[in-house]
Structure formats: C-alpha cells, structure tokens
Design an enzyme around this catalytic site. Structure first.
Site, PDB file in Angstrom:
ATOM      1  N   HIS A 125      -5.987  -6.221   0.505  1.00  0.00           N
ATOM      2  CA  HIS A 125      -5.470  -7.622   0.317  1.00  0.00           C
ATOM      3  C   HIS A 125      -4.409  -8.165   1.243  1.00  0.00           C
ATOM      4  CE1 HIS A 125      -1.399  -6.426  -0.916  1.00  0.00           C
ATOM      5  NE2 HIS A 125      -2.010  -5.475  -1.622  1.00  0.00           N
ATOM      6  N   GLU A 185      -4.644  -0.060  -6.969  1.00  0.00           N
ATOM      7  CA  GLU A 185      -3.396   0.489  -6.330  1.00  0.00           C
ATOM      8  C   GLU A 185      -2.712   1.872  -7.095  1.00  0.00           C
ATOM      9  OE1 GLU A 185      -2.461   1.621  -3.740  1.00  0.00           O
ATOM     10  OE2 GLU A 185      -1.230   0.072  -3.027  1.00  0.00           O
TER      11      GLU A 185
END
Length: 192
Positions: A11, A88
């Site tokens: 990201h 994550e």
C-alpha cells in the site's frame, strides 16, 4: 514448491507511516504522497501488463490497501477480491503506538532489535512462525498468475518464502512503497 507468477505491491504511504505509529490490523488513511504512489502503481501495471487478463486479483481487506487499490484503478483495470490471509501482521499490544511508547511500555520486547524486527512476536501479536504459516497458506492457494496488494511485513514474509530465504534474510528485506515486485521462477524483479 513452485508458485505461479506473482505481481505484489505494498500500500501507499499512510498518515501513521508518516507519524511512526504501528498499524498492524489497525488502519490509517493514505497521505497525498501515498495516493500518488498508488496511482503510480496503476501506471506501472498499465505499462507492463496492459490489462489484468489472466491474473487473479487480490487485496488485503484493511482500509489502506483498499484505498491503494482504488487509486490503482485510476490507471489500470483492477478489481481485486479481499483476502484475509493478506492482512498485515497482528501487532497485538504494540498496535497504534509509536516507538518511544513501545520502548516505555514493552522495553524487554523492544531491546536490541534492529529495523522492524520488533514487529514479530509482539506481546499478543503474531510471530515469524505464524506469518510463515499464513503466507504459505496464501501461496499454496494460488492457482495461477496473481496480482496482489498487501502490506510490508506479510509481503516480506511471502516474498521470502517464494525466494527460499531464511527468517534472518526475510527480516532484512526492504518493503518499499510505490514499486511493483514481480516474483517469477524463484526470482524477484522490481518495476519502477
């Protein structure tokens, strides 16, 4: 184990990246720079692939990766499916804290750890073993070429497994934003 071609991206920069706060499963929005990085990813994909035809498309379900995917769409026909395995690392009690707060509250965990090694095995969080298991599960689920947007640490572990690296080598991998990692035939190439 032989895996299909993987096009992997982290990201774009977030507000908490900029502030030095640990995100883990928590979220913060992309910065202006992060949105620009994400759009650049779309431009790179358009230049290198043209279309996503023939690729499975996946994204972590956490907000910053979804926002990155939306910005990629401005230049590349990207329609990813959210996949929990791409989340994550869970940072447990370190989530939302900055480095000084972590060192004050969890000195025994933070002591002497370089880079982002403290991400692994955080109090109440995931270990390298947990991350290897989750990344391997994701890799083993792939049935063909895949484009994925996820995060720095899950990305490092997944890339490391693909490349046949040890835990120590995985910890030393970089996790840049605004670049595309191409994993193919046991090697990694970076598109910029």
């Amino acid at each position: 184990m032989s895996y299909p071609r993987i096009i992997f991206m982290r990201h774009g920069e977030t507000e908490w990246n900029l502030a030095g706060r640990a995100q883990g499963h928590l979220n913060s929005p992309l910065t202006e720079k992060g949105r620009t990085q994400a759009q650049k990813l779309g431009e790179i994909l358009k230049r290198e692939l043209g279309t996503p035809d023939g690729y499975a498309q996946m994204v972590s379900p956490i907000g910053r990766t979804l926002e990155t995917a939306e910005n990629i769409k401005k230049h590349f026909a990207f329609d990813p499916t959210p996949v929990d395995l791409l989340k994550e690392i869970d940072l447990g009690k370190l989530s939302g804290l900055n480095r000084p707060e972590m060192e004050e509250k969890f000195p025994e965990h933070m002591d002497g750890k370089p880079d982002y090694d403290w991400y692994f095995g955080a109090p109440g969080g995931e270990t390298m073993g947990d991350m290897r298991k989750r990344a391997t599960q994701w890799l083993d689920s792939l049935t063909g070429p895949t484009i994925a947007v996820a995060h720095g640490q899950i990305g490092k572990v997944m890339r490391g497994i693909y490349l046949g690296l040890t835990d120590e080598q995985i910890l030393r991998l970089k996790e840049p934003q605004g670049v595309v990692h191409v994993l193919e035939n046991g090697t990694e190439t970076i598109w910029t």
